[in-house]
Design an enzyme around this catalytic site. Sequence first.
Site, PDB file in Angstrom:
ATOM      1  N   ARG A 144       0.810  -1.334   0.104  1.00 40.53           N
ATOM      2  CA  ARG A 144      -0.231   0.147   0.008  1.00 40.53           C
ATOM      3  C   ARG A 144       0.931   1.282  -0.017  1.00 40.53           C
ATOM      4  O   ARG A 144       0.347   2.379   0.041  1.00 40.53           O
ATOM      5  CB  ARG A 144      -0.761   0.228   1.146  1.00 40.53           C
ATOM      6  CG  ARG A 144      -2.036  -1.049   1.050  1.00 40.53           C
ATOM      7  CD  ARG A 144      -2.655  -1.398   2.678  1.00 40.53           C
ATOM      8  NE  ARG A 144      -3.878  -0.294   2.474  1.00 40.53           N
ATOM      9  CZ  ARG A 144      -5.159  -0.583   2.355  1.00 40.53           C
ATOM     10  NH1 ARG A 144      -5.531  -1.829   2.287  1.00 40.53           N
ATOM     11  NH2 ARG A 144      -6.062   0.262   2.530  1.00 40.53           N
ATOM     12  N   TYR A 147       0.773   4.208  -2.431  1.00 44.51           N
ATOM     13  CA  TYR A 147      -0.376   5.277  -2.278  1.00 44.51           C
ATOM     14  C   TYR A 147      -0.143   5.984  -0.987  1.00 44.51           C
ATOM     15  O   TYR A 147      -0.354   7.477  -1.050  1.00 44.51           O
ATOM     16  CB  TYR A 147      -1.673   4.339  -2.279  1.00 44.51           C
ATOM     17  CG  TYR A 147      -3.114   5.199  -2.279  1.00 44.51           C
ATOM     18  CD1 TYR A 147      -3.303   5.900  -3.170  1.00 44.51           C
ATOM     19  CD2 TYR A 147      -3.827   5.345  -1.035  1.00 44.51           C
ATOM     20  CE1 TYR A 147      -4.541   6.851  -3.366  1.00 44.51           C
ATOM     21  CE2 TYR A 147      -4.864   6.168  -1.048  1.00 44.51           C
ATOM     22  CZ  TYR A 147      -5.332   6.709  -2.172  1.00 44.51           C
ATOM     23  OH  TYR A 147      -6.563   7.613  -2.089  1.00 44.51           O
ATOM     24  N   GLY A 150       2.825   8.260  -1.240  1.00 43.54           N
ATOM     25  CA  GLY A 150       2.542   8.945  -2.319  1.00 43.54           C
ATOM     26  C   GLY A 150       1.986  10.084  -1.862  1.00 43.54           C
ATOM     27  O   GLY A 150       2.469  11.382  -1.988  1.00 43.54           O
ATOM     28  N   ASP A 275      -3.587  -4.241   5.830  1.00 44.43           N
ATOM     29  CA  ASP A 275      -5.039  -3.741   5.746  1.00 44.43           C
ATOM     30  C   ASP A 275      -5.307  -3.232   7.162  1.00 44.43           C
ATOM     31  O   ASP A 275      -5.146  -4.021   8.039  1.00 44.43           O
ATOM     32  CB  ASP A 275      -5.917  -5.028   5.309  1.00 44.43           C
ATOM     33  CG  ASP A 275      -7.591  -4.642   5.068  1.00 44.43           C
ATOM     34  OD1 ASP A 275      -7.806  -4.589   3.836  1.00 44.43           O
ATOM     35  OD2 ASP A 275      -8.343  -4.002   5.842  1.00 44.43           O
ATOM     36  N   ARG A 279     -10.822   2.229  11.295  1.00 46.39           N
ATOM     37  CA  ARG A 279     -10.358   3.779  10.907  1.00 46.39           C
ATOM     38  C   ARG A 279     -11.895   4.404  10.946  1.00 46.39           C
ATOM     39  O   ARG A 279     -12.994   3.959  10.801  1.00 46.39           O
ATOM     40  CB  ARG A 279     -10.258   3.479   9.366  1.00 46.39           C
ATOM     41  CG  ARG A 279     -10.052   4.926   8.615  1.00 46.39           C
ATOM     42  CD  ARG A 279      -9.841   4.661   7.105  1.00 46.39           C
ATOM     43  NE  ARG A 279      -8.586   4.027   6.781  1.00 46.39           N
ATOM     44  CZ  ARG A 279      -8.554   3.359   5.524  1.00 46.39           C
ATOM     45  NH1 ARG A 279      -9.418   3.583   4.778  1.00 46.39           N
ATOM     46  NH2 ARG A 279      -7.348   3.044   5.351  1.00 46.39           N
TER      47      ARG A 279
HETATM   48  N1  UDP Z   1     -12.658  -5.624   1.630  1.00 43.60           N
HETATM   49  C1  UDP Z   1     -13.360  -6.940   1.856  1.00 43.60           C
HETATM   50  N2  UDP Z   1     -13.973  -7.324   0.408  1.00 43.60           N
HETATM   51  C2  UDP Z   1     -13.957  -6.788  -0.523  1.00 43.60           C
HETATM   52  C3  UDP Z   1     -13.484  -5.574  -0.462  1.00 43.60           C
HETATM   53  C4  UDP Z   1     -12.851  -5.152   0.503  1.00 43.60           C
HETATM   54  O1  UDP Z   1     -13.946  -7.421   2.821  1.00 43.60           O
HETATM   55  O2  UDP Z   1     -14.411  -7.358  -1.656  1.00 43.60           O
HETATM   56  C5  UDP Z   1     -12.490  -5.029   3.017  1.00 43.60           C
HETATM   57  C6  UDP Z   1     -10.920  -4.659   3.003  1.00 43.60           C
HETATM   58  O3  UDP Z   1     -10.237  -5.581   3.081  1.00 43.60           O
HETATM   59  C7  UDP Z   1     -10.825  -3.383   3.806  1.00 43.60           C
HETATM   60  C8  UDP Z   1     -12.003  -3.019   3.973  1.00 43.60           C
HETATM   61  O4  UDP Z   1     -12.995  -3.800   2.993  1.00 43.60           O
HETATM   62  O5  UDP Z   1     -10.569  -4.000   5.169  1.00 43.60           O
HETATM   63  C9  UDP Z   1     -12.200  -1.730   2.786  1.00 43.60           C
HETATM   64  O6  UDP Z   1     -11.318  -1.934   1.665  1.00 43.60           O
HETATM   65  P1  UDP Z   1     -11.600  -0.973   0.523  1.00 43.60           P
HETATM   66  O7  UDP Z   1     -10.365  -1.660  -0.721  1.00 43.60           O
HETATM   67  O8  UDP Z   1     -12.735  -0.331   0.229  1.00 43.60           O
HETATM   68  O9  UDP Z   1     -10.795   0.554   1.211  1.00 43.60           O
HETATM   69  P2  UDP Z   1      -9.397   0.817   2.230  1.00 43.60           P
HETATM   70  O10 UDP Z   1     -10.234   1.282   3.291  1.00 43.60           O
HETATM   71  O11 UDP Z   1      -8.874  -0.420   2.520  1.00 43.60           O
HETATM   72  O12 UDP Z   1      -8.535   1.379   1.450  1.00 43.60           O
END
Ligand code: UDP
Length: 321
Positions: A144, A147, A150, A275, A279
């Site tokens: 990550r 991003y 960055g 992950d 948040r």
């Molecule tokens: N997530 C999930 N299933 C999915 C996509 C995401 O369980 O199909 C979880 C992911 O692991 C994270 C949360 O949902 O804990 C939010 O993920 P997202 O990619 O939307 O954004 P992030 O806040 O992680 O940038």
Amino acid sequence: MFTPKRVLVTGGAGFLGSHLCERLLDEGAEVLCLDNYYCSTRDNVHHLLGRNRFELIRHDVCFPVYLEVDEIYNLACPASPVHYQRDPVQTMKTSVSGAINMLGLAKRVRARILQTSTSEVYGDPGIHPQPETYWGNVNPHGLRACYDEGKRAAESLFMDYHRQHGIKVKIARLFNTYGPRMRPDDGRVVSNFIIQALLGKPITIYGDGSQTRSFCFVSDIIQALPLLMASPDDLTGPVNLGNPAEFTILELAETILRLSASKSPLIRMPLPQDDPARRRPDITLAQNRLGWSPRTPLEQGLKETIAYFDAVLRRGSTAEE
Ligand code: UDP
């Protein structure tokens, strides 16, 4: 004679960018929408093409651009982990070179400039909820990082251009935003779950689903961005923008299943690297300085988003027939 404000929106054809362009046009501004369509589409702004104060420019912010503008909203950057990890080097270049180029433009034409930063600057947070004063807990070399780091570098550049060159800068730290015009293949959790629910496919829960996020509907964020741009000059540091209502990913899945009357089963998938476990924004600063709070409860925003994706899927299946 009234001369409208000229506003540049980078990433203007994206999910957030297209809503922002629309809002600024409605407020009477002349809008230059700049995009390279890396993960956006002209369809998002097709309905704006006939408006005489709207101009669409194909351009990559990694290269300088010469325009006369009063304000710049720098949104250009893929924001979904799936998209930003597809070409991580390009993601870092977009944040860093993009910031340098847009700040250079702001310096040349003395424009105000707003950066859309992210809650990802907090990484996997050790403090909960996250205030702007928290410096974060980011893995600097993980998947990550392209991003997170960055966006952190971009914040640093914004503050240095402000201190060194007197540029008027604004930094919005956006927390998980969702709504119409997200791509069906965006890869983020809200769009994934809704598409899966509507198609009757399994809902992909990464990990055990106990991780939390705080989801903000797009119209609330779009209301906040011009308020931040217009805020007093002393408000230069980062400002959290998001909805403090916090949900586990399992709760989100259950709500989407209920609202879409879907019988999709839940399946477990591996938790992606780094992950964040939880948040939630502390939005005291935005409340006090901008007089802003989000208004859209999760269920209401999800209903609108479900209706949007339902229409997208119906159009797609009609087109295939
Ligand atoms: N997530 C999930 N299933 C999915 C996509 C995401 O369980 O199909 C979880 C992911 O692991 C994270 C949360 O949902 O804990 C939010 O993920 P997202 O990619 O939307 O954004 P992030 O806040 O992680 O940038």
